[in-house]
Design an enzyme around this catalytic site. Structure first.
Site, PDB file in Angstrom:
ATOM      1  N   GLY A 100      -7.521   1.614   1.934  1.00  0.00           N
ATOM      2  CA  GLY A 100      -8.468   2.616   3.001  1.00  0.00           C
ATOM      3  C   GLY A 100      -8.332   2.271   4.400  1.00  0.00           C
ATOM      4  O   GLY A 100      -7.333   1.493   4.829  1.00  0.00           O
ATOM      5  N   ASP A 147      -0.324   6.771  -9.824  1.00  0.00           N
ATOM      6  CA  ASP A 147      -0.988   5.279  -8.714  1.00  0.00           C
ATOM      7  C   ASP A 147      -2.011   4.921  -9.510  1.00  0.00           C
ATOM      8  O   ASP A 147      -2.985   5.727  -9.822  1.00  0.00           O
ATOM      9  CB  ASP A 147      -1.054   5.871  -7.651  1.00  0.00           C
ATOM     10  CG  ASP A 147      -1.267   4.797  -6.636  1.00  0.00           C
ATOM     11  OD1 ASP A 147      -0.882   3.784  -6.858  1.00  0.00           O
ATOM     12  OD2 ASP A 147      -1.870   5.208  -5.460  1.00  0.00           O
ATOM     13  N   ILE A 171       1.787   3.967   1.156  1.00  0.00           N
ATOM     14  CA  ILE A 171       0.771   4.457   2.587  1.00  0.00           C
ATOM     15  C   ILE A 171       0.162   5.901   2.311  1.00  0.00           C
ATOM     16  O   ILE A 171       0.876   6.741   1.465  1.00  0.00           O
ATOM     17  CB  ILE A 171       2.045   4.769   3.525  1.00  0.00           C
ATOM     18  CG1 ILE A 171       2.716   3.502   4.212  1.00  0.00           C
ATOM     19  CG2 ILE A 171       1.393   5.546   4.975  1.00  0.00           C
ATOM     20  CD1 ILE A 171       3.997   3.453   4.907  1.00  0.00           C
ATOM     21  N   GLY A 209      -2.014  -0.688  -0.132  1.00  0.00           N
ATOM     22  CA  GLY A 209      -2.738  -0.487   0.882  1.00  0.00           C
ATOM     23  C   GLY A 209      -2.402  -1.080   2.269  1.00  0.00           C
ATOM     24  O   GLY A 209      -2.626  -1.756   2.946  1.00  0.00           O
ATOM     25  N   SER A 219      -2.840   9.385  -7.150  1.00  0.00           N
ATOM     26  CA  SER A 219      -3.763   8.470  -7.407  1.00  0.00           C
ATOM     27  C   SER A 219      -4.786   9.243  -8.366  1.00  0.00           C
ATOM     28  O   SER A 219      -4.783  10.639  -8.850  1.00  0.00           O
ATOM     29  CB  SER A 219      -4.514   8.265  -6.245  1.00  0.00           C
ATOM     30  OG  SER A 219      -5.312   9.365  -5.761  1.00  0.00           O
TER      31      SER A 219
HETATM   32 ZN   LIG Z   1      -3.356   1.089  -4.313  1.00  0.00          ZN
END
Ligand SMILES: [Zn+2]
Length: 333
Positions: free
Chosen positions: A191, A94, A278, A235, A56
């Site tokens: 989150g 990501d 995840i 998510g 990410s």
């Molecule tokens: Zn995402």
């Protein structure tokens, strides 16, 4: 310019086709450090599950994308050492936020990239996604795009409110961009705080918050428009309440953290959903394990003595997801 093929990585094309046909989903686990990567590879090797390693924006800032890429290369060799002869491992960017970020990852040896232009107006999303696809496909790198906006916060991805993907747009979008998979919005969010108290109902027996169900009607509409086309859910942590309870009991403070129930993810895995992201669940597993060590052994100061148990807890979680939720075990023998 490095080709991911020389690193022993694979793209998502064949993996997704098999997953859609077979009614299961590929786990996409984010990684930021060595212990997390070890846990992911151990769990995947032991269950012979194809796996997507995700980097990410937060991970890129925290650990550096070059370092993470070399770790992924090492992970392929590590998987073989663990006895997984033919590891099916994707290294995926990501939430790529620009053409330049996506290009730099393709050039560095990533086998798959996401361009997330979902916050842009529709035509601009198409234009930017197509530009990334045109570049990535020259090197046989697969591209995930996003249509619709997710609520919540994952690293630096945020959106004030969620807008479900409009099924009437998906054919036009997929055709004009040439993307290989599509992340959609059907009520998941990033989150550990996916829903407000007001959005949930309360289970009278346990007093726990019950989140609103995913919009399966929207998912089925999309599947009808694009039969067999790989769909991605972001998510999708389930925020296991045993971790939340343990963290809170050991001095943590995570009030009202709830996620997507695993039964719903299992249901989605049987459809065209072939990649489930995840991240938060492994953060919770790690935090609970570390708090446990600090509580039980206050004199401990060797990081291996708390990161080791954290790694074991994450591995347990990943294996559970692979076997009991996504159904991807044994699909990469
Ligand atoms: Zn995402």
């Amino acid at each position: 310019m490095v080709s991911y093929k020389d690193l022993g990585l694979v793209n998502t094309r064949e993996m997704f086709a098999k997953a859609v046909a077979g009614g299961y989903a590929i786990p996409a686990f984010n990684f930021n450090n060595m212990e997390q990567l070890q846990a992911i590879i151990q769990a995947s090797a032991e269950t012979k599950s194809p796996v997507i390693l995700q980097v990410s924006k937060g991970a890129r800032n925290y650990a550096n994308k070059t370092l993470l890429r070399y770790m992924a290369q090492g992970a392929v060799e590590y998987a073989k050492e663990l006895g997984w002869e033919n590891p099916q491992i994707v290294l995926h960017l990501d939430h790529g936020d620009s053409f330049e970020t996506c290009k730099s990852c393709v050039d560095l040896g990533f086998s798959s990239v996401m361009i997330d232009a979902s916050s842009l107006p529709y035509e601009e999303n198409i234009a930017l996604t197509k530009k990334v696809v045109d570049y990535a496909h020259q090197f046989d790198v697969t591209v995930e795009a996003e249509l619709g906006v997710l609520a919540g916060v994952e690293d630096e991805v945020s959106a004030a409110e969620s807008h479900y993907t409009k099924p009437e747009e998906v054919i036009d979008f997929a055709t004009r961009t040439g993307c290989d998979s599509l992340a959609i919005s059907i009520g998941t969010s990033h989150g550990a705080y996916k829903f407000t108290r007001e959005q949930c109902t309360v289970d009278p027996k346990t007093g726990r918050l019950v989140p609103p169900p995913l919009a399966f009607d929207v998912l089925h509409e999309i599947e009808k428009k694009l039969p067999g086309f790989p769909i991605v859910l972001h998510g999708s942590s389930s925020v296991p309440q045993e971790y939340v309870d343990e963290i809170n009991a050991l001095g943590g403070k995570l009030p009202d953290a709830v996620g997507i129930p695993e039964e719903q993810l299992r249901e989605a895995s049987k459809s065209a959903v072939c990649k489930i992201n995840i991240d938060s669940d492994s953060r919770l597993a790690m935090t609970a394990a570390i708090r446990r060590v600090f509580h039980d052994k206050p004199g401990e100061f060797d990081p291996r003595k708390y990161l080791g148990p954290a790694r074991d807890e994450m591995k347990k979680l990943y294996m559970h997801k692979i076997i009991n939720v996504l159904g991807s075990d044994g699909k990469a023998e």
